[in-house]
Motif scaffolding. Structure first.
Motif, short mmCIF file in Angstrom:
data_model
loop_
_atom_site.label_atom_id
_atom_site.label_comp_id
_atom_site.label_asym_id
_atom_site.label_seq_id
_atom_site.Cartn_x
_atom_site.Cartn_y
_atom_site.Cartn_z
N VAL A 300 0.85 -1.20 0.00
CA VAL A 300 0.00 0.00 0.00
C VAL A 300 0.88 1.25 0.00
CG1 VAL A 300 -1.63 1.36 1.37
CG2 VAL A 300 -1.99 -1.10 1.07
N ARG A 301 1.93 1.24 0.80
CA ARG A 301 2.84 2.40 0.84
C ARG A 301 3.52 2.62 -0.52
NH1 ARG A 301 3.92 4.42 5.91
NH2 ARG A 301 3.16 3.16 7.67
N LEU A 302 3.81 1.52 -1.21
CA LEU A 302 4.40 1.62 -2.55
C LEU A 302 3.42 2.29 -3.51
CD1 LEU A 302 6.99 0.67 -4.15
CD2 LEU A 302 5.60 -1.26 -4.89
N ASN A 303 2.17 1.84 -3.49
CA ASN A 303 1.16 2.45 -4.35
C ASN A 303 0.91 3.90 -3.96
OD1 ASN A 303 0.77 0.09 -5.82
ND2 ASN A 303 -0.80 -0.67 -4.42
N ARG A 304 0.99 4.18 -2.69
CA ARG A 304 0.83 5.56 -2.23
C ARG A 304 1.94 6.46 -2.80
NH1 ARG A 304 2.94 8.91 1.45
NH2 ARG A 304 1.56 10.51 2.38
N ALA A 316 8.46 14.36 -4.88
CA ALA A 316 7.73 14.00 -3.66
C ALA A 316 7.46 12.50 -3.65
CB ALA A 316 6.42 14.78 -3.58
N GLY A 317 7.15 11.95 -4.82
CA GLY A 317 6.93 10.51 -4.91
C GLY A 317 8.20 9.74 -4.61
N LEU A 318 9.34 10.21 -5.13
CA LEU A 318 10.61 9.54 -4.87
C LEU A 318 10.98 9.64 -3.39
CD1 LEU A 318 12.59 10.68 -8.03
CD2 LEU A 318 12.04 8.31 -7.41
N ALA A 319 10.65 10.75 -2.75
CA ALA A 319 10.92 10.88 -1.31
C ALA A 319 10.11 9.87 -0.52
CB ALA A 319 10.61 12.30 -0.85
N ALA A 320 8.83 9.66 -0.91
CA ALA A 320 7.99 8.66 -0.24
C ALA A 320 8.52 7.26 -0.51
CB ALA A 320 6.55 8.79 -0.71
N LEU A 328 11.13 -4.66 -2.22
CA LEU A 328 9.69 -4.86 -2.41
C LEU A 328 9.37 -5.17 -3.87
CD1 LEU A 328 7.91 -2.01 -0.38
CD2 LEU A 328 7.52 -4.46 -0.14
N PRO A 329 8.43 -6.08 -4.14
CA PRO A 329 7.99 -6.30 -5.53
C PRO A 329 7.51 -4.99 -6.15
CG PRO A 329 7.10 -8.00 -4.09
CD PRO A 329 7.74 -6.97 -3.18
N ARG A 330 7.92 -4.74 -7.38
CA ARG A 330 7.54 -3.57 -8.17
C ARG A 330 8.23 -2.28 -7.71
NH1 ARG A 330 2.66 -1.82 -7.72
NH2 ARG A 330 2.73 -0.71 -9.69
N HIS A 331 9.11 -2.34 -6.72
CA HIS A 331 9.80 -1.13 -6.26
C HIS A 331 10.61 -0.53 -7.40
CE1 HIS A 331 12.75 1.41 -4.20
NE2 HIS A 331 11.94 1.41 -3.14
N SER A 332 11.35 -1.37 -8.13
CA SER A 332 12.18 -0.86 -9.23
C SER A 332 11.32 -0.24 -10.32
CB SER A 332 13.02 -1.99 -9.82
OG SER A 332 13.92 -2.50 -8.86
#
Length: 381
Positions: A300-304, A316-320, A328-332
């Motif tokens: 959820v945090r990744l999608n956020r 801002a997205g990269l900071a999150a 994490l899967p899909r992090h890359s």
């Protein structure tokens, strides 16, 4: 022979057998025998009461099996009197099957297989084809699951959350073989919603409908994936979207927010946007904040982080994203997307290639490989 009718009757018949005290594994075998007999007899001599016929035949097969089992002769006197074929209340009994098939002692894969067999009425062959495993493998999985739940009595309320997780696992398998598992999961969730008044059941049904509505636009004719922002929204199923939003609004009005309602709210905001650029990303971030509060899930945090990148800009997205575990899967893949949005195409190309190497399926791997190739072409030019 109406296969849809037989599948719809199967859980109710099995529930009656279990309610009468039959061992689950033996009852399920007897019901399968009754279904085979129905396929043979009904075309020439259809019964007036299809469910009553199946209950009667299944119970007789069960009694025959008990009598033939020397180790269980002492039970013969108890089961020898055949009850009247009138079934118990179908909805309540079928609900018990949902909870039995999602018993906490079962692994998720076994719970899914048993639910599709006992509640969905699918054959072992159909389930095996859907999950792309040999039929013998699936038969062993189902047999182990049946043995595990045999003798379990549900004398206390079942865990709705576990049942919903099983149904969501089925939905996320999508389509395989000759069974559309996404459509089957929606059918089963509708059935559950008709028998239990619970906002999270409604939330899951809404989520499934909203996701399923986008299905026609998700792939190109060659099978390649189409990202949400590039999908032809004219191909989305507006009827399913309208139904999903109506169900969601009714669930949210009860003020008992849960994970599936919050996920459905995100899906509804995507569905409500006529164009990708009209998406209300600020509200989506707010719903992801609710989901983080409810689940504290890294996914959820990744999608956020993606939503924050859309609402407040890629940095801002990269900071999150930097706050999360890079394994994490899909992090890359998320990092690649946000770096590209920020103008760093070299890093994005490298990350897309890295994400492709980790992709869980061929379609996603091909999509990410194409993204990396597209950016590498830009770099060379």
């Amino acid at each position: 022979m109406d296969e849809v009718l037989l599948r719809s009757l199967t859980p109710g018949v099995l529930a009656v057998m279990v309610a009468r005290g039959a061992d689950f594994a033996a009852a399920e075998d007897a019901v399968q025998d009754a279904l085979v007999e129905a396929v043979r007899v009904w075309p020439a001599d259809p019964p007036r009461d299809a469910k009553g016929w199946l209950v009667t035949v299944a119970w007789r097969r069960y009694l025959d099996a008990v009598r033939a089992d020397a180790a269980r002769r002492r039970r013969e006197d108890r089961v020898d009197q055949e009850p009247a074929p009138a079934p118990s209340p179908a909805v309540d009994d079928t609900l018990q099957l949902y909870f039995l098939c999602a018993h906490p002692s079962l692994t998720p894969s076994s719970a899914v297989a048993l639910t599709l067999r006992a509640v969905g009425g699918l054959t072992t062959r159909q389930i095996a084809r859907a999950y792309l495993v040999p039929e013998a493998t699936m038969a062993q999985r189902i047999s182990r699951a049946k043995r595990t739940v045999s003798g379990v009595r549900l004398d206390r309320p079942g865990d709705v959350a576990t049942v919903l997780r099983v149904l969501y696992l089925i939905f996320n398998e999508g389509y395989g073989g000759d069974v559309d598992l996404a459509a089957e999961a929606i059918r089963l969730t509708r059935q559950l919603a008709a028998g239990i008044d619970h906002p999270e059941v409604a939330g899951l049904l809404a989520l499934m409908l909203l996701h399923h509505a986008r299905r026609p636009a998700r792939t190109r004719p060659d099978g390649s994936l189409v990202p949400l922002a590039e999908q032809d929204r004219g191909r989305w199923d507006t009827k399913a979207i309208a139904e999903g939003i109506t169900i969601l609004q009714a669930a949210l009005s009860r003020d008992r927010l849960g994970e599936f309602q919050a996920q459905a709210a995100v899906a509804a905001l995507h569905a409500d946007a006529q164009r990708a650029q009209d998406t209300d990303w600020v509200q989506i971030v707010e719903w992801y904040d609710e989901l983080v509060r409810l689940t504290d899930s890294p996914v959820v945090r990744l999608n956020r982080a993606v939503a924050v990148g859309e609402a407040d800009g890629p940095r801002a997205g990269l900071a999150a994203l930097a706050e999360l575990d890079a394994s994490l899967p899909r992090h890359s893949a998320v990092s690649a997307y946000l770096h590209e949005r920020d103008g760093d195409v070299v890093t994005a190309a490298r990350l897309y290639a890295e994400a492709a190497h980790k992709a869980p399926n061929l379609a996603e791997r091909d999509h990410l490989t194409r993204q990396a190739a597209r950016l590498n072409a830009r770099i060379r030019d």
